[in-house]
Design a protein around this motif. Structure first.
Motif, PDB file in Angstrom:
ATOM      1  N   ILE A 208       0.827  -1.199   0.000  1.00 54.26           N
ATOM      2  CA  ILE A 208       0.000   0.000   0.000  1.00 54.26           C
ATOM      3  C   ILE A 208       0.865   1.255   0.000  1.00 54.26           C
ATOM      4  N   PHE A 209       0.418   2.257  -0.721  1.00 53.55           N
ATOM      5  CA  PHE A 209       1.011   3.591  -0.709  1.00 53.55           C
ATOM      6  C   PHE A 209       0.026   4.530  -0.032  1.00 53.55           C
TER       7      PHE A 209
ATOM      8  N   ALA B 132      -9.563  -0.890  -9.033  1.00 56.32           N
ATOM      9  CA  ALA B 132      -8.839  -0.832 -10.307  1.00 56.32           C
ATOM     10  C   ALA B 132      -7.531  -1.590 -10.125  1.00 56.32           C
ATOM     11  N   ASP B 133      -7.266  -2.534 -10.993  1.00 57.83           N
ATOM     12  CA  ASP B 133      -6.160  -3.467 -10.771  1.00 57.83           C
ATOM     13  C   ASP B 133      -4.907  -3.157 -11.560  1.00 57.83           C
TER      14      ASP B 133
ATOM     15  N   SER C 103      -7.792   0.669  -5.150  1.00 61.19           N
ATOM     16  CA  SER C 103      -7.384  -0.630  -4.617  1.00 61.19           C
ATOM     17  C   SER C 103      -7.550  -1.712  -5.677  1.00 61.19           C
ATOM     18  N   GLY C 104      -6.493  -2.482  -5.870  1.00 60.31           N
ATOM     19  CA  GLY C 104      -6.542  -3.561  -6.847  1.00 60.31           C
ATOM     20  C   GLY C 104      -6.365  -4.920  -6.206  1.00 60.31           C
ATOM     21  N   VAL C 105      -6.744  -5.949  -6.930  1.00 63.74           N
ATOM     22  CA  VAL C 105      -6.506  -7.331  -6.514  1.00 63.74           C
ATOM     23  C   VAL C 105      -5.285  -7.835  -7.274  1.00 63.74           C
TER      24      VAL C 105
ATOM     25  N   SER D 189      -3.411   0.745  -3.285  1.00 60.95           N
ATOM     26  CA  SER D 189      -3.091  -0.505  -2.602  1.00 60.95           C
ATOM     27  C   SER D 189      -3.393  -1.721  -3.475  1.00 60.95           C
ATOM     28  N   PHE D 190      -2.787  -2.814  -3.088  1.00 61.58           N
ATOM     29  CA  PHE D 190      -3.158  -4.132  -3.596  1.00 61.58           C
ATOM     30  C   PHE D 190      -3.614  -4.975  -2.416  1.00 61.58           C
TER      31      PHE D 190
END
Length: 312
Positions: free
Chosen positions: A19-20, A228-229, A272-274, A297-298
């Motif tokens: 995460i940023f 959004a990934d 945030s993405g997966v 983040s992911f």
């Protein structure tokens, strides 16, 4: 202060893999404010939690040999970002800390209360995307003819909110579907105004409007999570099937411009993405999405039985 955090395996269960965040609050600031609040606190119940949290920060900041116990509690970087938005409001500051303590520690300590610290409400089970890692891509679930999909009505939503107000501090509007497809979503969000310290809305941002954006920024939504990934059009649209990358960028621009009209809004925007493959890179996400949001983040991919399209 901006940070990129790579989480160690033992704390990845918190949800984030990487995460940023833009953050302006430090552990010492939290500790000092807690000490000030405890001096004037009248609630024995609140004091019990704040003493535990304060002692945790005392160990973190001033002990040479840190050995945090199961009962201790330290905010992660994203939680500090959320808390920074509440720093000037003593009541919400306390409510947030106790909410996060219960959210993280109650499962570990095996504590069951009358109400959970956070309630997830599903405005819509219908989604307009068919993301490859999601069970929405399974026709046996998502086909309308199977009657598994629908929208929550406003009366039921109000009944739920009326019951949990004052008993729950965290509410997330999300689950299987895309919440903004519910035609009453603006009414849903408006009805929650000033009732929860941590109100979150998850969306793929395909269905935003000026009215909806304005409602988000004026209704005390703490966090708007945009799914959004990838910042690369081809990869984004391969993962988020039926999604349109260009439209999402346009909608992010809309959000950014409308938020400028509400300088007092404390809403945090997170993209945030997966993470499902090596093509996804947080630094690249930050380059494209960073200008529109406070955090990128992911989250960890959680396989389900029907996720058979990941390698397609």
């Amino acid at each position: 202060m901006s940070k990129i955090i790579n989480l160690e395996p033992e704390i990845k269960q918190a949800g984030f893999d990487e995460i940023f965040v833009h953050s302006g609050i430090t552990d010492l600031q939290i500790f000092n404010k807690l000490n000030d609040l405890i001096k004037n606190l009248n609630s024995d119940s609140d004091l019990r939690y704040l003493n535990v949290i304060t002692n945790s920060y005392k160990k973190l900041l001033f002990s040479k040999n840190i050995n945090l116990l199961d009962t201790d509690f330290i905010l992660n970087e994203y939680e500090k970002l959320e808390l920074s938005k509440l720093f000037s409001n003593d009541k919400k500051f306390i409510q947030y800390l106790i909410y996060r303590y219960k959210y993280v520690k109650n499962p570990i300590l095996k504590i069951i209360e009358d109400y959970p610290p956070c309630v997830q409400i599903e405005p819509a089970s219908i989604c307009n995307y068919r993301c490859i890692m999601c069970y929405q891509s399974d026709p046996s679930f998502s086909d309308k003819k199977n009657n598994f999909m629908g929208f929550m009505n406003l009366d039921l939503f109000k009944k739920i909110i009326d019951e949990i107000e004052g008993k729950v501090q965290g509410v997330t509007l999300a689950s299987r579907g895309e919440p903004t497809l519910n035609k009453k979503i603006i009414d849903f969000i408006s009805y929650c105004k000033n009732k929860f310290v941590a109100l979150k809305l998850n969306t793929n941002l395909s269905n935003i409007s000026e009215e909806l954006a304005s409602t988000i920024f004026t209704s005390n939504v703490q966090t708007l999570v945009i799914s959004a990934d990838s910042p690369v059009k081809e990869i984004y649209e391969k993962i988020r099937v039926k999604g349109n990358f260009d439209k999402i960028i346009k909608n992010l621009e809309l959000l950014k411009n409308i938020k400028k009209k509400y300088p007092d809004s404390t809403c945090i925007i997170r993209v945030s993405g997966v993470r499902i493959n090596n093509e996804q890179n947080l630094k690249e996400m930050q380059k494209i999405y960073g200008e529109f949001c406070d955090s990128v983040s992911f989250v960890n991919y959680q396989p389900n039985r029907k996720s058979t399209r990941l390698n397609s």
